[in-house]
Motif scaffolding. Sequence first.
Motif, short mmCIF file in Angstrom:
data_model
loop_
_atom_site.label_atom_id
_atom_site.label_comp_id
_atom_site.label_asym_id
_atom_site.label_seq_id
_atom_site.Cartn_x
_atom_site.Cartn_y
_atom_site.Cartn_z
N ARG A 182 0.86 -1.18 0.00
CA ARG A 182 0.00 0.00 0.00
C ARG A 182 0.90 1.23 0.00
NH1 ARG A 182 -5.41 -1.44 2.11
NH2 ARG A 182 -5.32 -3.65 2.61
N SER A 183 0.55 2.19 -0.85
CA SER A 183 1.35 3.40 -0.97
C SER A 183 0.42 4.58 -1.22
CB SER A 183 2.33 3.22 -2.14
OG SER A 183 3.16 4.33 -2.28
N CYS A 194 -3.95 10.05 -4.59
CA CYS A 194 -4.81 8.90 -4.29
C CYS A 194 -3.98 7.77 -3.69
CB CYS A 194 -5.52 8.41 -5.55
SG CYS A 194 -4.42 7.84 -6.86
N ASN A 195 -4.67 6.77 -3.18
CA ASN A 195 -4.00 5.56 -2.73
C ASN A 195 -3.46 4.82 -3.96
OD1 ASN A 195 -4.50 5.83 0.05
ND2 ASN A 195 -6.58 5.08 -0.24
N GLN A 196 -2.38 4.07 -3.74
CA GLN A 196 -1.73 3.34 -4.82
C GLN A 196 -1.36 1.95 -4.33
OE1 GLN A 196 1.98 5.13 -6.00
NE2 GLN A 196 2.23 3.81 -7.76
N ALA A 197 -1.62 0.94 -5.16
CA ALA A 197 -1.21 -0.42 -4.87
C ALA A 197 -0.01 -0.74 -5.75
CB ALA A 197 -2.34 -1.41 -5.15
N LYS A 198 1.13 -1.04 -5.12
CA LYS A 198 2.33 -1.43 -5.85
C LYS A 198 2.40 -2.95 -5.81
CE LYS A 198 4.96 2.76 -4.93
NZ LYS A 198 6.23 3.30 -4.43
N LEU A 202 -1.28 0.18 -9.43
CA LEU A 202 -2.72 0.41 -9.56
C LEU A 202 -3.07 1.64 -8.74
CD1 LEU A 202 -3.92 -3.26 -9.12
CD2 LEU A 202 -4.04 -1.92 -11.22
N PHE A 203 -3.75 2.58 -9.38
CA PHE A 203 -4.13 3.82 -8.71
C PHE A 203 -5.59 3.74 -8.30
CE2 PHE A 203 -0.71 4.71 -11.67
CZ PHE A 203 0.22 5.29 -10.83
N LEU A 204 -5.86 3.95 -7.03
CA LEU A 204 -7.22 3.89 -6.52
C LEU A 204 -7.87 5.26 -6.71
CD1 LEU A 204 -5.67 1.49 -5.19
CD2 LEU A 204 -7.41 1.58 -3.43
N HIS A 205 -8.27 5.50 -7.95
CA HIS A 205 -8.83 6.78 -8.37
C HIS A 205 -9.95 6.48 -9.36
CE1 HIS A 205 -9.05 10.77 -10.19
NE2 HIS A 205 -8.39 11.22 -9.12
N SER A 206 -10.98 7.31 -9.36
CA SER A 206 -12.13 7.08 -10.23
C SER A 206 -11.74 7.03 -11.71
CB SER A 206 -13.20 8.14 -10.00
OG SER A 206 -12.69 9.44 -10.27
N LYS A 207 -10.71 7.77 -12.11
CA LYS A 207 -10.26 7.74 -13.50
C LYS A 207 -9.63 6.40 -13.88
CE LYS A 207 -9.47 12.63 -14.35
NZ LYS A 207 -8.48 13.64 -14.80
N CYS A 208 -9.26 5.61 -12.90
CA CYS A 208 -8.59 4.32 -13.13
C CYS A 208 -9.46 3.13 -12.73
CB CYS A 208 -7.27 4.28 -12.38
SG CYS A 208 -6.14 5.58 -12.85
N GLU A 209 -10.75 3.37 -12.52
CA GLU A 209 -11.63 2.29 -12.05
C GLU A 209 -11.65 1.11 -13.02
OE1 GLU A 209 -16.16 1.64 -10.34
OE2 GLU A 209 -15.47 3.66 -10.83
N GLY A 210 -11.63 1.38 -14.32
CA GLY A 210 -11.61 0.30 -15.31
C GLY A 210 -10.37 -0.56 -15.20
#
Length: 153
Positions: A43-44, A55-59, A77-85
């Motif tokens: 978690r980052s 935003c939160n980021q999963a490495k 992986l970016f925990l952001h609405s723009k990256c939900e897909g």
Amino acid sequence: MGFEQMGTDMGAELAWDDTIEKENEFILLPEGEYAFRVASFERSRYPGSDKIGPCNQAKIVLEVESPEGVASIRHNLFLHSKCEGLLCAFFRGIGQKKHGEKLKMDWNKVMGSIGRAKIGIRIYDGKKFNEVKQFIYPDEETTQPTTFKPGSF
């Protein structure tokens, strides 16, 4: 050895004055489709950029077995609405999400998950490295493209 049988080699602690010799060997995979196992997850926090706000980021590190050894591929992986897909694609790729269904992300189940992905090669600062191009969904069949032949049905 398939990922279903792959153990978790914890290695051994080294003393400060131990002798070492095994160098880190980087393995560059040719582009293609590979089975992977999620080897690590951290978690980052992403500070933000012109494209995505903070935003939160999963490495994540994916391991792929190859004839040369086990290749490690880093994936963020970016925990952001723009990256939900992209988040949905990852969770579908490891079999946690089904098409069309909502999913509460369960990061506790990510470690050790297995899946398949299309892996490509990226060049950055003159160096080549592997990157995930696309996760392959286990709940969908892979269909081969058909060729149209006039007069045949």
